[in-house]
Design a protein around this motif. Sequence first.
Motif, PDB file in Angstrom:
ATOM      1  N   VAL A 312     -10.639  -2.025   3.524  1.00  0.00           N
ATOM      2  CA  VAL A 312      -9.397  -1.941   2.733  1.00  0.00           C
ATOM      3  C   VAL A 312      -9.209  -3.225   1.929  1.00  0.00           C
ATOM      4  O   VAL A 312      -9.872  -4.237   2.171  1.00  0.00           O
ATOM      5  CB  VAL A 312      -8.171  -1.711   3.645  1.00  0.00           C
ATOM      6  N   GLN A 313      -8.271  -3.167   1.005  1.00  0.00           N
ATOM      7  CA  GLN A 313      -7.957  -4.335   0.193  1.00  0.00           C
ATOM      8  C   GLN A 313      -7.129  -5.339   1.019  1.00  0.00           C
ATOM      9  O   GLN A 313      -6.341  -4.941   1.890  1.00  0.00           O
ATOM     10  CB  GLN A 313      -7.144  -3.921  -1.039  1.00  0.00           C
ATOM     11  N   VAL A 314      -7.332  -6.616   0.736  1.00  0.00           N
ATOM     12  CA  VAL A 314      -6.554  -7.655   1.428  1.00  0.00           C
ATOM     13  C   VAL A 314      -5.067  -7.439   1.183  1.00  0.00           C
ATOM     14  O   VAL A 314      -4.231  -7.651   2.075  1.00  0.00           O
ATOM     15  CB  VAL A 314      -6.981  -9.065   0.951  1.00  0.00           C
ATOM     16  N   GLY A 315      -4.717  -6.991  -0.027  1.00  0.00           N
ATOM     17  CA  GLY A 315      -3.312  -6.739  -0.360  1.00  0.00           C
ATOM     18  C   GLY A 315      -2.674  -5.699   0.540  1.00  0.00           C
ATOM     19  O   GLY A 315      -1.482  -5.787   0.879  1.00  0.00           O
ATOM     20  N   THR A 316      -3.464  -4.705   0.954  1.00  0.00           N
ATOM     21  CA  THR A 316      -2.953  -3.660   1.852  1.00  0.00           C
ATOM     22  C   THR A 316      -2.601  -4.266   3.210  1.00  0.00           C
ATOM     23  O   THR A 316      -1.581  -3.917   3.821  1.00  0.00           O
ATOM     24  CB  THR A 316      -4.022  -2.555   2.041  1.00  0.00           C
ATOM     25  N   ILE A 317      -3.426  -5.193   3.686  1.00  0.00           N
ATOM     26  CA  ILE A 317      -3.171  -5.864   4.969  1.00  0.00           C
ATOM     27  C   ILE A 317      -1.909  -6.722   4.858  1.00  0.00           C
ATOM     28  O   ILE A 317      -1.038  -6.702   5.734  1.00  0.00           O
ATOM     29  CB  ILE A 317      -4.384  -6.723   5.384  1.00  0.00           C
ATOM     30  N   SER A 318      -1.813  -7.480   3.768  1.00  0.00           N
ATOM     31  CA  SER A 318      -0.651  -8.354   3.554  1.00  0.00           C
ATOM     32  C   SER A 318       0.634  -7.546   3.509  1.00  0.00           C
ATOM     33  O   SER A 318       1.653  -7.934   4.100  1.00  0.00           O
ATOM     34  CB  SER A 318      -0.821  -9.129   2.246  1.00  0.00           C
ATOM     35  N   LEU A 319       0.572  -6.405   2.828  1.00  0.00           N
ATOM     36  CA  LEU A 319       1.764  -5.554   2.691  1.00  0.00           C
ATOM     37  C   LEU A 319       2.218  -5.032   4.053  1.00  0.00           C
ATOM     38  O   LEU A 319       3.414  -5.003   4.362  1.00  0.00           O
ATOM     39  CB  LEU A 319       1.454  -4.390   1.746  1.00  0.00           C
ATOM     40  N   ASN A 320       1.269  -4.648   4.892  1.00  0.00           N
ATOM     41  CA  ASN A 320       1.611  -4.155   6.232  1.00  0.00           C
ATOM     42  C   ASN A 320       2.218  -5.252   7.086  1.00  0.00           C
ATOM     43  O   ASN A 320       3.140  -5.000   7.878  1.00  0.00           O
ATOM     44  CB  ASN A 320       0.356  -3.590   6.918  1.00  0.00           C
ATOM     45  N   LEU A 321       1.742  -6.489   6.931  1.00  0.00           N
ATOM     46  CA  LEU A 321       2.303  -7.617   7.684  1.00  0.00           C
ATOM     47  C   LEU A 321       3.747  -7.889   7.257  1.00  0.00           C
ATOM     48  O   LEU A 321       4.617  -8.174   8.088  1.00  0.00           O
ATOM     49  CB  LEU A 321       1.445  -8.864   7.478  1.00  0.00           C
ATOM     50  N   GLN A 322       3.998  -7.788   5.961  1.00  0.00           N
ATOM     51  CA  GLN A 322       5.320  -8.106   5.420  1.00  0.00           C
ATOM     52  C   GLN A 322       6.343  -7.022   5.689  1.00  0.00           C
ATOM     53  O   GLN A 322       7.515  -7.294   5.964  1.00  0.00           O
ATOM     54  CB  GLN A 322       5.216  -8.343   3.915  1.00  0.00           C
ATOM     55  N   LYS A 323       5.896  -5.747   5.637  1.00  0.00           N
ATOM     56  CA  LYS A 323       6.848  -4.630   5.687  1.00  0.00           C
ATOM     57  C   LYS A 323       7.051  -4.039   7.086  1.00  0.00           C
ATOM     58  O   LYS A 323       7.903  -3.163   7.262  1.00  0.00           O
ATOM     59  CB  LYS A 323       6.355  -3.504   4.758  1.00  0.00           C
ATOM     60  N   THR A 324       6.290  -4.507   8.082  1.00  0.00           N
ATOM     61  CA  THR A 324       6.404  -3.922   9.420  1.00  0.00           C
ATOM     62  C   THR A 324       7.213  -4.858  10.320  1.00  0.00           C
ATOM     63  O   THR A 324       6.764  -5.974  10.628  1.00  0.00           O
ATOM     64  CB  THR A 324       5.001  -3.690  10.030  1.00  0.00           C
ATOM     65  N   PRO A 325       8.397  -4.426  10.740  1.00  0.00           N
ATOM     66  CA  PRO A 325       9.284  -5.298  11.536  1.00  0.00           C
ATOM     67  C   PRO A 325       8.649  -5.805  12.833  1.00  0.00           C
ATOM     68  O   PRO A 325       8.993  -6.906  13.293  1.00  0.00           O
ATOM     69  CB  PRO A 325      10.482  -4.381  11.835  1.00  0.00           C
ATOM     70  N   GLU A 326       7.763  -5.046  13.451  1.00  0.00           N
ATOM     71  CA  GLU A 326       7.214  -5.476  14.747  1.00  0.00           C
ATOM     72  C   GLU A 326       6.217  -6.621  14.605  1.00  0.00           C
ATOM     73  O   GLU A 326       5.796  -7.206  15.601  1.00  0.00           O
ATOM     74  CB  GLU A 326       6.577  -4.300  15.484  1.00  0.00           C
ATOM     75  N   PHE A 327       5.798  -6.932  13.358  1.00  0.00           N
ATOM     76  CA  PHE A 327       4.922  -8.080  13.153  1.00  0.00           C
ATOM     77  C   PHE A 327       5.803  -9.278  12.782  1.00  0.00           C
ATOM     78  O   PHE A 327       6.240  -9.433  11.638  1.00  0.00           O
ATOM     79  CB  PHE A 327       3.903  -7.807  12.044  1.00  0.00           C
TER      80      PHE A 327
END
Length: 340
Positions: A312-327
């Motif tokens: 996957v793209q690095v941006g996809t990983i970053s987005l999941n880190l930013q938008k997921t409250p449990e992280f």
Amino acid sequence: MEQKFEALNQIIDILNDKEQEVIIKRYGFDDGYPKTLQFVGENMYITRERVRQIQKKALQILRRVAMQTDTKEIVEIAEEIIKDNNHVITEKKLIELLKLRGYESHSIPSFRLCLDLSEKVETIKKTQHHNKGYILKDIIKSETAKDTIKKAIEELKREKASICKNKFENNIFEQVNNTPKESILSILELSTDIKQLENKIGLKNWRCVNPKSIKDKSILILNSMKKPLHFKDIFDLIHEKKYDHKQVTIEAVHNELIRYEDFVLVGRGLYALKDWGYKPGTVKDVIREILKEKGPLNKKEIVKEVLKKRDVQVGTISLNLQKTPEFLRVGRAIYKLDEK
């Protein structure tokens, strides 16, 4: 070369009518397809044993004459091909190689007959367990070839799985006598029970070497490529490999990849095998698993770990880190899993 084939036809003319009919039908001079003893017998209203006797006598007559005429060159061409194939070859492969050399289909019966006339070649008859083939008997005896096949089958049954060709060749060489190492894999092509792939060898009734379903074929392709593949590439390789005559669609391939747990989606349209250690789930699921296992990590470490499991793209990983409250962000670009 045509004059050589004509010379062979003239030699056949020295046989009586019954002998000519048997030779013509048995070697396929009439329509290109060799007939069985049973078929010829029924057509001539005689027993299959009587056909065999007539053929044997006819070959004895032809053998005395053929080697003293231009037909000797036909024999030498076929013998050369067998020699180049490590002294043993299936009839199917011999025909393919003859056609690659430019010989037309109508010339194949002449090669079949001349090989049976050769003093250097022994014919391996087609049976339930053996393909028809030819061996140079000064190098390999038919019993030696059959014994090599028997030991190979026993070895595969012990292994219970497909094995690397080179390793298998070495294993069998240690068990057989009077068999040239370079001839082993060619000898095994005579077996109807053994299947050889590009780098592997196994028993023909094993799905891992002789796949039946789209699922089997996809697993075999992924294992051979040793990396995740897009479903379109898997579809293309199924067609390229020509495992059988079944026609499949790209939609059917994609559906099978989605359907079975053996396959894991690791990127956009990319699939890997679960057996490789991949687990199903989204990028969010992968990040959760990583943080649960390793504890707090900085963003660079998280990206590195995710890319081991997903394409996957690095941006996809970053987005999941930013938008997921449990992280939870607990420092400068450091994240941990909110256990609550």
